[in-house]
Design an enzyme around this catalytic site. Structure first.
Site, short mmCIF file in Angstrom:
data_model
loop_
_atom_site.label_atom_id
_atom_site.label_comp_id
_atom_site.label_asym_id
_atom_site.label_seq_id
_atom_site.Cartn_x
_atom_site.Cartn_y
_atom_site.Cartn_z
N HIS A 22 5.35 -2.84 42.69
CA HIS A 22 4.87 -3.84 41.74
C HIS A 22 4.21 -3.17 40.54
O HIS A 22 4.34 -3.63 39.40
CB HIS A 22 3.86 -4.78 42.40
CG HIS A 22 4.45 -5.69 43.42
ND1 HIS A 22 4.41 -7.06 43.30
CD2 HIS A 22 5.10 -5.43 44.59
CE1 HIS A 22 5.01 -7.61 44.34
NE2 HIS A 22 5.42 -6.63 45.14
N ASP A 125 0.42 -9.94 38.11
CA ASP A 125 1.44 -10.03 39.15
C ASP A 125 1.47 -11.42 39.76
O ASP A 125 0.46 -12.11 39.85
CB ASP A 125 1.14 -8.99 40.23
CG ASP A 125 2.31 -8.78 41.17
OD1 ASP A 125 2.46 -9.58 42.12
OD2 ASP A 125 3.08 -7.84 40.95
#
Length: 252
Positions: A22, A125
């Site tokens: 990520h 995120d």
């Protein structure tokens, strides 16, 4: 937009999830923002700071500012102090508890925002569902970042809306994805938490996390996806059509 030689015309805050798959794509995005004249601040935790510093050292994103905020300690049994990324977890069973525990970072995140120059927008995120609330509180847009492509999101959306996992079919029987009939899936292709909320504590926790992320995504200003249009035009067009022009899936 401005070029890299122009005066900074805006300030973007990036908040990557504490997982290398990520974090790395969002660090690449930081370089794109800097090249266009934006000031960039990256929020992370003390244990993840060195990895981000090292990743930025030899890139055009080296001018980005990195700000540490504390990771919640002693909030999840089985996760000792100092474990602040998913690759350090002793078991995958701790993934959802670890991820959900990040909501305890919200007060420190907001305190950090108060110390920064005026923020133009936030890119956080998708796992940080709670940051959409912080962005609204401070009056700037939140873009949600997905480290994977539009294909899994489009297929997942169709599967969920058409309740394709709720039928009597066995876990291994091929099921046609309604809007994309050339794609076949099975129930086993999806984590149990995508099927129902269940009475099982762990599965219910995962289901609730997924729902929070989805609601926060819908409430966000738009999406940035780790893909490019030519790779998956069908799925990008579908997602943009379904989401509407005010919240497009922007491929990087």
């Amino acid at each position: 937009m401005a070029t890299s030689n122009s005066q900074h015309e805006g300030h973007v805050v990036l908040f990557p999830f504490m997982s290398k798959g990520h974090t790395i794509p969002l660090l690449h995005v930081s370089g794109l923002f800097l090249a266009r004249g934006l000031r960039v601040t990256i929020i992370t935790t003390p244990a993840n700071g060195p990895f981000i510093d090292q990743s930025l050292a030899d890139t055009s994103a080296a001018a980005a500012t990195v700000v540490d905020i504390p990771f919640p300690q002693n909030t999840v049994p089985g996760i000792p102090v100092g474990i602040e990324s998913t690759d350090k977890l002793s078991s995958l069973d701790l993934f959802f508890p670890f991820t959900i525990s990040t909501e305890h970072m919200q007060p420190d995140f907001e305190r950090a925002l108060q110390t920064l120059p005026r923020v133009s927008f936030l890119v956080s995120d998708s796992f940080f569902w709670w940051t959409v609330v912080s962005a609204a509180k401070f009056g700037f847009p939140r873009f949600v970042f997905y480290g994977f492509a539009n294909f899994p999101m489009a297929v997942g959306k169709v599967v969920a809306e058409n309740r394709l996992l709720e039928g009597p079919e066995s876990d291994t029987k091929l099921i046609t994805v309604t809007q994309f009939p050339w794609i076949k899936i099975t129930k086993k292709d999806f984590h149990e938490s995508f099927r129902d909320s269940s009475t099982d504590a762990a599965q219910h926790e995962a289901f609730e996390f997924n729902m929070r992320s989805v609601v926060a995504t819908v409430s966000s200003f738009g999406m940035i996806v780790n893909s490019f249009y030519e790779l998956e035009p069908v799925f990008t067009d579908y997602w943009n059509t379904e989401r509407g022009p005010s919240s497009p899936a922007v491929t990087r």
